[in-house]
Design an enzyme around this catalytic site. Structure first.
Site, short mmCIF file in Angstrom:
data_model
loop_
_atom_site.label_atom_id
_atom_site.label_comp_id
_atom_site.label_asym_id
_atom_site.label_seq_id
_atom_site.Cartn_x
_atom_site.Cartn_y
_atom_site.Cartn_z
N HIS A 74 45.29 -11.82 11.99
CA HIS A 74 45.79 -10.91 13.02
C HIS A 74 46.26 -9.61 12.38
O HIS A 74 46.88 -9.65 11.33
CB HIS A 74 46.97 -11.57 13.74
CG HIS A 74 47.59 -10.67 14.78
ND1 HIS A 74 46.98 -10.41 15.98
CD2 HIS A 74 48.75 -9.95 14.75
CE1 HIS A 74 47.73 -9.58 16.68
NE2 HIS A 74 48.82 -9.28 15.96
N GLU A 85 18.72 2.55 20.51
CA GLU A 85 19.31 2.98 19.23
C GLU A 85 18.97 4.45 18.93
O GLU A 85 19.86 5.27 18.69
CB GLU A 85 18.83 2.09 18.09
CG GLU A 85 19.45 0.69 18.11
CD GLU A 85 19.09 -0.16 16.90
OE1 GLU A 85 18.35 0.31 16.01
OE2 GLU A 85 19.55 -1.32 16.84
N LYS A 137 0.81 -1.23 0.00
CA LYS A 137 0.00 0.00 0.00
C LYS A 137 0.84 1.28 0.00
O LYS A 137 0.36 2.33 -0.42
CB LYS A 137 -0.94 0.01 1.21
CG LYS A 137 -0.25 -0.01 2.57
CD LYS A 137 -1.28 -0.05 3.69
CE LYS A 137 -0.70 -0.40 5.04
NZ LYS A 137 0.40 0.41 5.52
N GLY A 180 8.91 -2.12 3.06
CA GLY A 180 8.27 -2.29 4.37
C GLY A 180 8.84 -1.40 5.46
O GLY A 180 9.56 -0.44 5.21
N GLY A 184 14.20 -0.61 25.25
CA GLY A 184 14.47 -1.77 24.39
C GLY A 184 15.39 -1.36 23.26
O GLY A 184 16.14 -0.39 23.37
N SER A 242 4.06 -5.37 11.13
CA SER A 242 3.72 -4.93 12.48
C SER A 242 3.64 -3.41 12.54
O SER A 242 4.10 -2.72 11.63
CB SER A 242 4.78 -5.42 13.47
OG SER A 242 6.03 -4.82 13.17
N CYS A 289 11.10 -2.04 7.59
CA CYS A 289 12.56 -2.10 7.68
C CYS A 289 13.23 -1.06 6.77
O CYS A 289 14.05 -0.27 7.22
CB CYS A 289 13.03 -3.50 7.30
SG CYS A 289 14.80 -3.67 7.27
#
Ligand code: FAD
Ligand code: NAD
Length: 463
Positions: free
Chosen positions: A442, A190, A37, A43, A185, A148, A45
């Site tokens: 290394h 962040e 939509k 999305g 959370g 979500s 993300c």
């Protein structure tokens, strides 16, 4: 018979779950469409989640380095200034490159993007409200990937100006004087980091006894100390009771303490599956505590309707949604799609970063699993010293009897990259010894992972 269908497979939702499912379906020869939509694919993300938040984290990390870290390298620059509008413009450019990338992949794979609001009207029909009117789409197989949305607290409603969700906090027009974050959370820490680095006072109000509940407690304890040193005010075990707008300010009330005046409030108390108003229940799609219920093949049990991603619950992560998309399509195609959830890494992109895969120490204790621990601090890693990034550690949990890797937890520089080795080890059911015996270049940060693996057997070289 096949002609009665417009498509072999239609995906509802163009997020990381949905668009990846569509691409995999096209690869397997399905005539595929994806209903989305929004005006861009990708999305939550890509549009308002992972990608823009990481763009801001990268911009502000650079700002922070110039401000605090160049001096120790012998580099003298003046005090940096932030142009918030330019930072947002860059972020939008990064988002656009990614959404355009998904659109390109759709064209390449001949996937039709049906732009509009989709609604399931039968197990094989969707009605899409497009700019040109309603369109009915029939498909042999349907994948629900509607994602979500942020949880809204009834006593702390979003006004989308001063009391905002993550999308609002990704777009503050100015550096807040005082940002109150409700929920310590992933999003809280962040996005709190983004604005803290630019000079905001950031107060985190967390209901649980610590920030980042559910992550390995020892790692969280250390991270909490580092965040406080950076300037975060963290109030764990705090219950917020409400908020009131007073002009351009918001007064947040909490249980048992004085009200807090903020310029902006970010409410980040979790996300919930987005499953309402799309015909799911009318068509008989089973729901369990607000998420779509599926079996281990991602089948809903109704016709050939499958579901994936945030809409089916579990950990709300883009890479989890992607893998479920691939697995669902492969199951539809008669293959053996499967997601190894133990090997799904979790990353918090603060600085230092926090990354983990597999079980936490608390989970092993709760299950009564006997384990050994290996730990190695970045302060003893040559590359971390060269970078001036010595905070944090690598912690490995291995089965006491078999030495099998059960969990790996990192607080440290580039933990997001370091965790890939651990995810691979868990996927391959490797032992700590396997990592300990692998030659690591290394001087690199991954040597800290090797040392922690040696530590499981008490034979670290550099500690
Ligand atoms: P979504 O990405 O939510 O996509 C669902 C899509 O379906 C949406 O585009 C929506 O518009 C569309 N849709 C829904 N209903 C309809 C309908 N009826 N008709 C048409 N279209 C519809 N995860 C990570 O792994 N790493 C991160 O760094 C990370 N950072 C994040 C930062 C923030 C600020 C947020 C909010 C989330 C972050 N996440 C991160 C979580 C991640 O974004 C989600 O887990 C992921 O997007 C879920 O993918 P999905 O495809 O299931 O759903
Ligand atoms: P979250 O579940 O990570 O954190 C919500 C926090 O709010 C928890 O610590 C919880 O205890 C607290 N909380 C709940 N109710 C509260 C209240 N009334 N008062 C104070 N604190 C309260 O959720 P989020 O940070 O909103 O993120 C949502 C989802 O998005 C997460 O599930 C996460 O998986 C995903 N995400 C992932 C990333 C990443 O992978 N780096 C980044 C951002 C978001």
């Amino acid at each position: 018979m096949a002609d009665q269908y417009d498509f072999d497979l239609v995906v509802l939702g163009g997020g990381p779950g949905g668009y990846v499912a569509a691409i995999r379906a096209a690869q397997l020869g399905f005539k595929t469409a994806c209903i989305e939509k929004e005006d861009a694919l990708g999305g939550t993300c890509v549009r308002v989640g992972c990608i823009p938040s990481k763009a801001l984290l990268d911009s502000t990390e650079l700002f922070d380095q110039i401000r605090h870290k160049t001096e120790s390298h012998g580099i003298r620059v003046g005090a940096p200034e932030i142009d918030v509008a330019a930072m947002h413009a860059r972020k939008q450019g990064v988002v656009k490159a990614n959404t355009d990338g998904v659109a390109f992949l759709f064209r390449k794979n001949k996937i039709e993007w049906i732009r509009g609001i989709g609604r399931l009207t039968s197990p094989e029909t969707l009605e899409v409200d497009t700019a040109d009117g309603k369109r009915a789409v029939r498909a042999k197989h349907v994948i629900l990937a509607s994602g979500s949305v942020p949880v809204e607290l009834p006593f702390l409603k979003f006004d989308h100006e001063r009391i905002v969700d993550s999308t609002g906090a990704l777009a503050f027009p100015e550096v807040p004087g005082h940002l109150v974050v409700v929920g310590g959370g992933v999003i809280g820490m962040e996005l709190g980091s983004v604005w803290l680095r630019l000079g905001a006072k950031v107060t985190v109000l967390e209901m649980a006894p610590s920030i980042l509940p559910g992550m390995d407690a020892e790692i969280v304890r250390q991270a909490d100390k580092v965040f406080r040193k950076q300037g975060f005010e963290i109030r764990a075990g705090t219950r917020v009771t409400g908020a009131e707008r007073k002009g351009d300010k918001v007064v947040v009330t909490v249980d048992g303490a004085d009200p807090i005046e903020a310029d902006y409030v970010l409410v980040a108390v979790g996300r919930r599956a987005y499953t309402q108003g799309m015909g799911y229940e009318e068509v008989g799609i089973p729901m369990e505590r607000g998420v779509i219920a599926v079996d281990e093949r991602y089948h809903t049990g109704v016709g050939s309707v499958y579901a994936i991603g945030d809409a089916i619950g579990g950990r709300m992560l883009a890479h989890k949604a992607e893998e479920e998309g691939v697995a669902a399509v492969e199951n539809i195609a008669g293959k053996h799609g499967h997601v190894q959830y133990d090997a799904v890494a979790n990353v918090v992109y603060t600085w230092p970063e926090i990354a983990s895969v597999g079980a936490t120490e608390e989970e092993l204790k709760e299950k009564g699993v006997e384990y050994k621990v290996g730990k190695f601090p970045f302060s003893a890693n040559g590359r971390a010293r060269a970078m001036g990034e010595t905070e944090g550690l690598v912690k490995i949990l291995a089965d006491k009897r078999t030495d099998r890797m059960l969990g790996l937890h990192i607080l440290g520089p580039r933990a997001s990259d370091l965790i890939a080795e651990a995810a691979l080890a868990i996927e391959f059911q490797a032992s700590a010894e396997d990592i300990a015996r692998t030659v690591h270049a290394h001087p690199t940060l991954p040597e800290a992972v090797k040392e922690a693996a040696l530590g499981v057997d008490g034979r670290m070289i550099h500690m």
